[in-house]
Design a protein around this motif. Structure first.
Motif, PDB file in Angstrom:
ATOM      1  N   THR A 210      32.103  42.859  39.336  1.00 59.30           N
ATOM      2  CA  THR A 210      33.240  42.268  40.035  1.00 59.30           C
ATOM      3  C   THR A 210      33.940  41.245  39.145  1.00 59.30           C
ATOM      4  OG1 THR A 210      32.066  42.474  42.143  1.00 59.30           O
ATOM      5  CG2 THR A 210      34.008  41.063  42.113  1.00 59.30           C
TER       6      THR A 210
ATOM      7  N   ARG B 187      37.288  38.419  39.410  1.00 56.17           N
ATOM      8  CA  ARG B 187      38.342  37.795  40.201  1.00 56.17           C
ATOM      9  C   ARG B 187      39.247  37.019  39.252  1.00 56.17           C
ATOM     10  NH1 ARG B 187      33.754  36.259  43.607  1.00 56.17           N
ATOM     11  NH2 ARG B 187      33.664  37.660  45.412  1.00 56.17           N
TER      12      ARG B 187
ATOM     13  N   THR C  12      44.105  44.976  44.070  1.00 54.60           N
ATOM     14  CA  THR C  12      42.756  45.418  43.749  1.00 54.60           C
ATOM     15  C   THR C  12      42.856  46.469  42.662  1.00 54.60           C
ATOM     16  OG1 THR C  12      41.919  45.001  45.981  1.00 54.60           O
ATOM     17  CG2 THR C  12      40.674  46.535  44.614  1.00 54.60           C
TER      18      THR C  12
ATOM     19  N   SER D 184      39.855  41.816  41.567  1.00 52.88           N
ATOM     20  CA  SER D 184      40.905  41.294  42.446  1.00 52.88           C
ATOM     21  C   SER D 184      41.793  40.368  41.632  1.00 52.88           C
ATOM     22  CB  SER D 184      40.307  40.538  43.636  1.00 52.88           C
ATOM     23  OG  SER D 184      39.654  39.358  43.214  1.00 52.88           O
TER      24      SER D 184
END
Length: 339
Positions: free
Chosen positions: A143, A145, A212, A222
């Motif tokens: 992930t 961000r 996204t 993101s």
């Protein structure tokens, strides 16, 4: 080394000052469509001004820096490459995807180095995370961000030629995601909204957006952006891996106030503009370009790299308009970036 600079606005004047202090740079010459502005900057910095940008390009330069308005970037890159002058250009290289593709193809045919100004690649925090990811220090990345939040919106006159929030602002995040992870974007889904000044809607733009991204190894990313972040200029990234997490921008300048009782971190002072936030990175970036111009290093951020970031921005703009996910394979330019 004799370096020419076209465009003496805020970022141009800053770059001219930085260039004039670099070892091995003997002379910096500036030019602008507004000759009065170019003369004033030259006088303030103790350097030389040229009577026009055409005269500057024909004056025997060893390197060329483009900080003019976006609409002039593509023509100036083409003119410099035709003269075999190593060139640095602030992003974006062009206003539209088609011209960006053409410039990437020109670069591929030429041996003249072109360095595009994505300064985050030279920020110490982002470089630390990139090295950690490449070394497997935090395990596999699952992930990411990323956020870019301007403290205040630009003037309304800026918007019609900006390309929109994804192409103008989030494109920095799209580039740094590629740089840090070493992966390509394969699919996007994006949304945007307006809660501020009506001139965003009137210009067909948004003041806040989110996307996204799915990378080609299924890492999820993101990306958020806004023109209204009253707490300060806030640019950061979190990279989450199976064995650890690293963050960029989570220092004492972080533009956020904790809601937890008794917590007084971060103490500040906060940044209020991108120039404050990335001052050391800008200096490192131009130092690297001087090495490129001397032939001591290849371009660290090519037109092909800029094209990939622009393709992601284009995909996000399409997704926001249609309300549907967009595959990067459906955005032109894929073959042009082979390098």
């Amino acid at each position: 080394m004799r370096i020419g600079l076209a465009g003496t606005g805020r970022i141009g004047a800053f770059h001219a000052k930085t260039l004039s202090t670099l070892p091995g740079v003997d002379e910096v010459v500036v030019a602008d469509l507004d000759t009065t502005l170019a003369d004033r900057v030259a006088t303030e910095l103790g350097i030389v001004s040229a009577p026009s940008i055409d005269a500057l390009l024909g004056s025997g330069l060893d390197a060329f820096v483009i900080t003019a308005g976006t609409a002039a970037h593509a023509d100036l890159i083409e003119a410099a490459v035709a003269r075999d002058i190593p060139t640095f250009c602030e992003k974006p290289v062009a206003l539209d995807l088609e011209r960006t593709i053409a410039l990437a193809e020109l670069e591929a045919r030429s041996e003249v180095p072109v360095h595009i100004g994505f300064q985050r690649r030279f920020d110490a925090g982002y470089r630390r995370v990139q090295a950690a990811v490449a070394a497997g220090e935090i395990g596999f990345v699952h992930t990411v961000r990323a956020a870019t939040m301007d403290q205040a919106p630009p003037h309304a006159a800026y918007l019609p030629t900006s390309g929109g929030l994804f192409r103008d602002c989030s494109v920095h995040d799209f580039d740094i995601v590629r740089f840090v992870t070493g992966r390509e974007v394969s699919r996007v889904f994006a949304v945007g909204a307006n809660k501020g000044e009506p001139f965003f809607t009137e210009a067909g733009d948004v003041d806040t957006a989110a996307a996204t991204l799915v990378l080609d190894d299924d890492t999820l990313v993101s990306v958020t952006a806004t023109r209204y972040n009253g707490a300060g200029h806030d640019v950061r990234m979190e990279v989450h891996g199976s064995q650890g997490t690293l963050g960029v921008g989570h220092d004492t300048t972080l533009a956020i106030t904790s809601a937890e009782e008794g917590v007084d971190w971060p103490p500040g002072p906060r940044h209020w503009s991108f120039m404050e936030r990335f001052l050391p990175a800008y200096v490192a970036e131009l130092t690297a370009f001087a090495d490129v111009a001397r032939g001591a290093a290849p371009s660290p951020c090519t037109v092909a790299d800029a094209l990939q970031a622009f393709r992601t921005a284009e995909a996000c703009a399409r997704s926001m308009t249609t309300g549907q996910p967009v595959d990067l394979a459906d955005v032109p330019g894929l073959l042009a970036i082979a390098h």
